[in-house]
Design a protein around this motif. Sequence first.
Motif, PDB file in Angstrom:
ATOM      1  N   GLU A 187       0.869  -1.179   0.000  1.00  0.00           N
ATOM      2  CA  GLU A 187       0.000   0.000   0.000  1.00  0.00           C
ATOM      3  C   GLU A 187       0.902   1.224   0.000  1.00  0.00           C
ATOM      4  O   GLU A 187       1.676   1.436   0.935  1.00  0.00           O
ATOM      5  CB  GLU A 187      -0.915   0.005   1.235  1.00  0.00           C
ATOM      6  CG  GLU A 187      -2.010  -1.062   1.159  1.00  0.00           C
ATOM      7  CD  GLU A 187      -2.958  -1.049   2.357  1.00  0.00           C
ATOM      8  OE1 GLU A 187      -2.781  -0.205   3.264  1.00  0.00           O
ATOM      9  OE2 GLU A 187      -3.856  -1.898   2.381  1.00  0.00           O
ATOM     10  N   ASP A 188       0.815   2.010  -1.039  1.00  0.00           N
ATOM     11  CA  ASP A 188       1.679   3.189  -1.195  1.00  0.00           C
ATOM     12  C   ASP A 188       3.149   2.850  -0.946  1.00  0.00           C
ATOM     13  O   ASP A 188       3.858   3.582  -0.253  1.00  0.00           O
ATOM     14  CB  ASP A 188       1.242   4.322  -0.250  1.00  0.00           C
ATOM     15  CG  ASP A 188       0.051   5.089  -0.808  1.00  0.00           C
ATOM     16  OD1 ASP A 188      -0.616   4.576  -1.715  1.00  0.00           O
ATOM     17  OD2 ASP A 188      -0.200   6.216  -0.340  1.00  0.00           O
ATOM     18  N   GLY A 189       3.586   1.749  -1.495  1.00  0.00           N
ATOM     19  CA  GLY A 189       4.999   1.390  -1.406  1.00  0.00           C
ATOM     20  C   GLY A 189       5.388   0.633  -0.151  1.00  0.00           C
ATOM     21  O   GLY A 189       6.489   0.103  -0.068  1.00  0.00           O
ATOM     22  N   VAL A 190       4.490   0.596   0.840  1.00  0.00           N
ATOM     23  CA  VAL A 190       4.794  -0.158   2.060  1.00  0.00           C
ATOM     24  C   VAL A 190       4.365  -1.606   1.861  1.00  0.00           C
ATOM     25  O   VAL A 190       3.190  -1.882   1.600  1.00  0.00           O
ATOM     26  CB  VAL A 190       4.060   0.436   3.279  1.00  0.00           C
ATOM     27  CG1 VAL A 190       4.355  -0.390   4.525  1.00  0.00           C
ATOM     28  CG2 VAL A 190       4.469   1.887   3.496  1.00  0.00           C
TER      29      VAL A 190
END
Lengths: 273, 311
Positions: free
Chosen positions: B214-217
């Motif tokens: 999620e958003d790079g995480v």
Amino acid sequence: MNQIPTNVGLLRSILVSFIRNEVQKVGVDRVVVGLSGGVDSSLSAMLAAEALGQSHILGVMLPYVSSSPESLSHAELVVQKSGIESLIVDITRQIDAYFEQFPVADQRRRGNKMARERMTILYDHSARWNALVLGTSNKTELLLGYGTLYGDMASAINPLGDLYKTQVWALAEFVGVPEVIVSKKPSADLWAGQTDEGELGFSYSEVDRLLYLMVDERYSREELIAKGFPEGFVDDVTLRIMNSQFKRRLPVIAKISQRTVDRDFRYARDWGK
Amino acid sequence: MSYRFGIAQINPKLGDVEANLALYEEKLRQARDKGVELLLFPELTLTGYFLRDMVPNVALKLSSRVIRHLKGLSKKVGFVAGMVEESSDYRFFNAAIHFEAGEIRHVHRKVYLPTYGMFDEQRYFARGDRIRAYDTKFGRIAILVCEDLWHPSTIGLAALDGALAILCPSASPLRGLTEGRVQDDNARYWEMINQAYAETFNLFLIFGNRVGFEDGVGFWGGSEILDPFGKRVAKAKYYDEDLIVGEVAFESVRRKRTMAPILRDEDLDLTINELMRIRERPSHLKIQEKAPRKGGLKVKGKKRTRGRKKR
């Protein structure tokens, strides 16, 4: 001396999975990446090829007349080795046409203009190809602000943004980026003889060690100096980080309403995906 | 008695309850085919994790259509779902709800909401105020959500309350790399405490973590079931979707507790007395920050309000 832990095997699988996940959830399966012939864009392109398949990557080479011929040949080496799609768009005419109107522009203005020109071309081809623009800025550059805002710093997703330059080198070697690219001196190649380390005034290996302790490990100024870093170096780098914070944020918005974009209107970018 | 517990290590869509509900149904079908009797879904997998301002939009009242639907699904296989629960006074909780035989068996509202580093939970969620073990058809168990388990007091309470197994739904992000390891640093830490807790408190520890980005995480997966001897009964893949099944044989809790009757010997009164004493005055660490006064330690400052930590 403290090494920055890298674990290239694990890093590679995480980043490949990151690219696949974050690209596909948008509903596309292709990326466009500007290939400079340097290690960052070479690594980004090769990781993307692993994630999405070589025919789903478009590497765009964007030389200017004064760009080093070596840069182009190195970029072509990456295209050959990875088997990705490629395109050469020479930006000389449009850059020169613009600066005919402003002939006194210095190197910095010309360099920034070139970086932004390249960005517009990548975004145009991302629309043509139904693809995302893949970023290539590493953590060292992002922290130091060593990049052009809305130029090379612009992208949709960036696999390298949390890797220091020295980690990029280690991973590039592991992933098989051609050795000649990994071992050459890094350069933005915006003018003849430019090198990153010459322009910055310190080496990547020095500054990465400092940044790692300062940012990741939260060492204080006193602790860094006690570690043996010269005071002037610590202060210079700290100032660079502070003064380039604007490059890492959206433009400042005057708050008027109850809910303002990026302040109290907070949603993930992956909203609904 | 021995039961087959499963963990659905899934990658939900952020903010899309309907899509995630379909994913739940698919996993429940697969679990049933594998003979699973209780399926654990990771934290907030009905909604996605980094919800931010979406929290009120995806929140579910216990009387809602989706909850009724989930109850219906549990007639075939029992499961623990991760979602945003909306209370009647409009508070939003990061909740894990156990559905069994068409009913809600238990609701656990996450107590420890991480609000530091990359986490922002206390900005969006209300804090749960209880740790309870509860009875199921399998025996007495407890649910602790992710960060709850980083506070050893929570599992201590659950064990003293009679839990033979802990279900820990998580949304644990990967971070930190060390040379030569197959997993990231956060994964390694979790595996260490899961194993230590299972052995220390002599119970089954069922840890279900999600995957995806999620958003790079990224979330590291690696879900696992540990027995009271600290042995991994089942282990899921790292960083990739999976569905694992393990035998949860409660007689091994009996064997372990016979060999090491740690919980039997726990001195509750001592613990309570010491906790009351500690609550009434700041910790000795706080006192050490100032030089001790002559004539003994006098402690200034207001009493801490009961059970609430202000941030």
